[in-house]
Design an enzyme around this catalytic site. Structure first.
Site, PDB file in Angstrom:
ATOM      1  N   LYS A 248     -16.950  16.036 -33.925  1.00  0.00           N
ATOM      2  CA  LYS A 248     -16.318  15.191 -33.151  1.00  0.00           C
ATOM      3  C   LYS A 248     -17.263  14.875 -31.754  1.00  0.00           C
ATOM      4  CE  LYS A 248     -11.433  15.654 -34.376  1.00  0.00           C
ATOM      5  NZ  LYS A 248     -10.140  16.333 -33.851  1.00  0.00           N
TER       6      LYS A 248
ATOM      7  N   CYS B 255       4.636  11.175 -27.628  1.00  0.00           N
ATOM      8  CA  CYS B 255       5.190  11.598 -26.263  1.00  0.00           C
ATOM      9  C   CYS B 255       6.797  11.499 -25.966  1.00  0.00           C
ATOM     10  CB  CYS B 255       4.578  10.902 -25.094  1.00  0.00           C
ATOM     11  SG  CYS B 255       2.532  10.858 -25.190  1.00  0.00           S
TER      12      CYS B 255
HETATM   13  C1  UGA Z   1       4.561   6.801 -23.056  1.00  0.00           C
HETATM   14  C2  UGA Z   1       4.727   6.207 -21.869  1.00  0.00           C
HETATM   15  O1  UGA Z   1       5.074   5.004 -21.864  1.00  0.00           O
HETATM   16  C3  UGA Z   1       3.593   6.597 -20.829  1.00  0.00           C
HETATM   17  O2  UGA Z   1       3.696   6.197 -19.704  1.00  0.00           O
HETATM   18  C4  UGA Z   1       2.953   8.077 -20.926  1.00  0.00           C
HETATM   19  O3  UGA Z   1       1.884   8.212 -20.372  1.00  0.00           O
HETATM   20  C5  UGA Z   1       2.804   8.401 -22.319  1.00  0.00           C
HETATM   21  O4  UGA Z   1       3.989   8.193 -23.375  1.00  0.00           O
HETATM   22  C6  UGA Z   1       2.466   9.908 -22.492  1.00  0.00           C
HETATM   23  O5  UGA Z   1       3.314  10.730 -21.956  1.00  0.00           O
HETATM   24  O6  UGA Z   1       1.341  10.214 -22.733  1.00  0.00           O
HETATM   25  P1  UGA Z   1       3.243   5.872 -25.425  1.00  0.00           P
HETATM   26  O7  UGA Z   1       3.775   6.610 -26.157  1.00  0.00           O
HETATM   27  O8  UGA Z   1       1.579   5.418 -25.568  1.00  0.00           O
HETATM   28  O9  UGA Z   1       3.392   6.113 -23.700  1.00  0.00           O
HETATM   29  O10 UGA Z   1       4.026   4.265 -25.911  1.00  0.00           O
HETATM   30  P2  UGA Z   1       5.050   3.368 -25.055  1.00  0.00           P
HETATM   31  O11 UGA Z   1       4.589   2.126 -25.041  1.00  0.00           O
HETATM   32  O12 UGA Z   1       5.739   4.103 -24.347  1.00  0.00           O
HETATM   33  O13 UGA Z   1       6.099   3.232 -26.633  1.00  0.00           O
HETATM   34  C7  UGA Z   1       6.674   4.558 -27.328  1.00  0.00           C
HETATM   35  C8  UGA Z   1       7.577   3.941 -28.224  1.00  0.00           C
HETATM   36  O14 UGA Z   1       8.620   3.566 -27.684  1.00  0.00           O
HETATM   37  C9  UGA Z   1       6.968   3.112 -29.419  1.00  0.00           C
HETATM   38  O15 UGA Z   1       7.281   3.548 -30.665  1.00  0.00           O
HETATM   39  C10 UGA Z   1       7.439   1.872 -29.072  1.00  0.00           C
HETATM   40  O16 UGA Z   1       7.589   0.960 -30.228  1.00  0.00           O
HETATM   41  C11 UGA Z   1       8.967   2.203 -28.482  1.00  0.00           C
HETATM   42  N1  UGA Z   1       9.621   1.227 -27.742  1.00  0.00           N
HETATM   43  C12 UGA Z   1       9.072   1.060 -26.401  1.00  0.00           C
HETATM   44  C13 UGA Z   1      10.574   0.739 -28.086  1.00  0.00           C
HETATM   45  O17 UGA Z   1      11.375   1.094 -29.092  1.00  0.00           O
HETATM   46  N2  UGA Z   1      11.451  -0.199 -27.436  1.00  0.00           N
HETATM   47  C14 UGA Z   1      10.697  -0.720 -26.012  1.00  0.00           C
HETATM   48  O18 UGA Z   1      11.481  -1.428 -25.327  1.00  0.00           O
HETATM   49  C15 UGA Z   1       9.852  -0.014 -25.757  1.00  0.00           C
END
Ligand code: UGA
Length: 431
Positions: free
Chosen positions: A35, A261
């Site tokens: 990696k 997350c």
């Molecule tokens: C999430 C947080 O949004 C970040 O702020 C945080 O830093 C990160 O976790 C972490 O702890 O490292 P991430 O997991 O990359 O980020 O993705 P998100 O955009 O938050 O989406 C998470 C899930 O929620 C996805 O499956 C998405 O489809 C779902 N989601 C999101 C919904 O089902 N409905 C929504 O309205 C928004």
């Protein structure tokens, strides 16, 4: 400034590339030669928009360096970020073994004077204090550490702009020196800076993810109400979210949240609360509703009694990432396979990662239209842009029976009806 990031996942690598791009010298320490060699050659390993370009640019400028050796990196650095994974144990509790191994491994290489050791990994309250105790026990004379918690809020798919334009930078520490060094490093970012104690910083991270997950589960709960009453979840959320105290973001109903997350952090906060004797019923419900969102979607497919050949659009847990950890697609596909369904899937970037998990249990195609050819139904798990304006006339012609199960509410139900599809979405009437 010279800094080190230990770990090169989404958090470690994005942090390293962004701070290198701001003019710092950045070391990245990993433990797998293959990696590290790929990273040295400009391959970010993970798919993240813009990351390859940033990596190549800063390698070329000689601001970014990759190594397997702690020594080279740590002895030069004013700040060492710990950015390794904290996966869930079967109990839901965060597994901190990688964080502690890193803390132990960096100690022999610390230079004389003070080095700031800052944890970016998501860790339970009290972990940074434990890191400090472990390190302090092993320090040589003249060598000091100042520990800080600097949690990360970036999202996969928008990680670079989230880091550069973060709503807030959180710095938790009991050491003035650590706070000042971290403020200096983050000075070019316009973000609000929140300086606090270690425990509050650790809790801010879990609280943020738990509230976002709660919003999603709340929207999914209301979608269950809508499906029983004929109400439309989008209209409900649109009106409810117009209230500024509530807001519309992260209130999209769908097939559930996934990723590395939300599922992990809701479970970890639950486990932390249980350990502290706090009633965590709310957090447990958030997790249960998320499972129910996936189960209800699966049951919707089975009870529609379509034929068993299913085309799938989207496998990643959300668009703009190849990450399939805890992806709702995998959960539903596994259940469908157990019921004898045959799956043909398409995803723009996540298929290789799914192949590592499901192998030849499903088939993979390199074109969305191939995925719908001769199938009895199409299931959509990820709202990739390319699906939003797909040629639906062509889709209908290619399918054996025009049935669509949309787990992300991509299309207006009436449009789908006009095209002649039987269209099932989430929290909206079947058309
Ligand atoms: C999430 C947080 O949004 C970040 O702020 C945080 O830093 C990160 O976790 C972490 O702890 O490292 P991430 O997991 O990359 O980020 O993705 P998100 O955009 O938050 O989406 C998470 C899930 O929620 C996805 O499956 C998405 O489809 C779902 N989601 C999101 C919904 O089902 N409905 C929504 O309205 C928004």
């Amino acid at each position: 400034m010279t800094i080190t990031c230990i770990g090169h996942g989404y958090v470690g690598l994005v942090t390293a590339c962004v701070f290198a791009d701001l003019g710092n010298k950045v070391w990245v320490v990993g433990h797998t030669k293959e990696k590290i060699d790929r990273l040295k050659n400009g391959d970010p390993i993970i798919y993240e928009p813009g990351l390859k370009e940033l990596l190549e640019k800063n390698l070329k400028a000689k601001r970014l360096h990759f190594t397997l050796e702690y020594e080279t990196a740590v002895k030069e650095s004013e700040i060492v970020f710990i950015a390794v994974g904290t996966p869930p144990k079967p109990s839901g509790e965060a597994d901190l073994s990688a964080v502690f191994t890193v803390a132990d491994s960096l100690v022999p290489h610390l230079k004389k004077g003070v080095t700031v050791v800052s944890c970016k990994s998501t860790v339970p309250v009290g972990t940074n204090k434990k890191i400090l105790e472990r390190i302090e026990n092993k320090l040589k004379s003249g060598v000091e550490v100042a520990v800080a918690s600097c949690p990360e809020f970036l999202r996969e798919g928008t990680a670079i702009s989230d880091t550069l334009n973060a709503d807030r930078v959180v710095i938790g520490s009991d050491s003035r020196l650590a706070i000042d060094k971290l403020l200096e490093l983050h000075a070019p970012l316009a973000s609000k800076k929140v300086v606090t104690d270690l425990a509050s910083a650790e809790l801010i991270k879990y609280t943020s993810n738990a509230i976002l997950a709660t919003k999603i589960s709340f929207a999914n709960l209301i979608a269950f109400f809508c499906e029983k009453t004929g109400a439309n979840v989008e209209t409900v959320i649109d009106a409810v979210g117009a209230d500024h105290r509530i807001g519309k973001l992260f209130l999209n109903a769908g097939v559930g949240y996934g990723g590395a997350c939300f599922p992990k952090d809701v479970k970890a906060l639950t486990s932390i609360g249980e350990g502290l004797g706090v009633d965590v019923t709310l957090l447990k419900s958030v997790d249960e509703i998320n499972k129910e969102a996936k189960d209800i979607f699966f049951k919707k497919i089975v009870s529609a009694k379509t034929g068993k050949n299913i085309g799938v659009w989207g496998l990643s847990f959300k668009p703009n990432t190849d990450d399939v950890r805890e992806a709702p697609s995998l959960y539903v596909i596994r259940n469908l396979l157990a019921e004898g369904y045959v799956i043909k899937a398409y995803d723009p970037v996540a298929m290789d990662n799914v192949k590592k998990i499901l192998g030849d249990k499903i088939s993979y195609v390199s074109d969305p239209y191939e995925a719908v050819h001769d199938v009895d139904a199409l299931c959509i798990f990820t709202e990739w842009n390319e699906f939003k304006q797909a040629d639906l006339r062509k889709v209908k012609t290619l399918m054996k029976t025009p049935v669509v199960f949309d787990g992300r509410n991509i299309y207006p139900p009436n449009t789908m009806k006009d095209f002649g599809f039987t269209y099932y979405s989430v929290g909206r009437k079947k058309t």
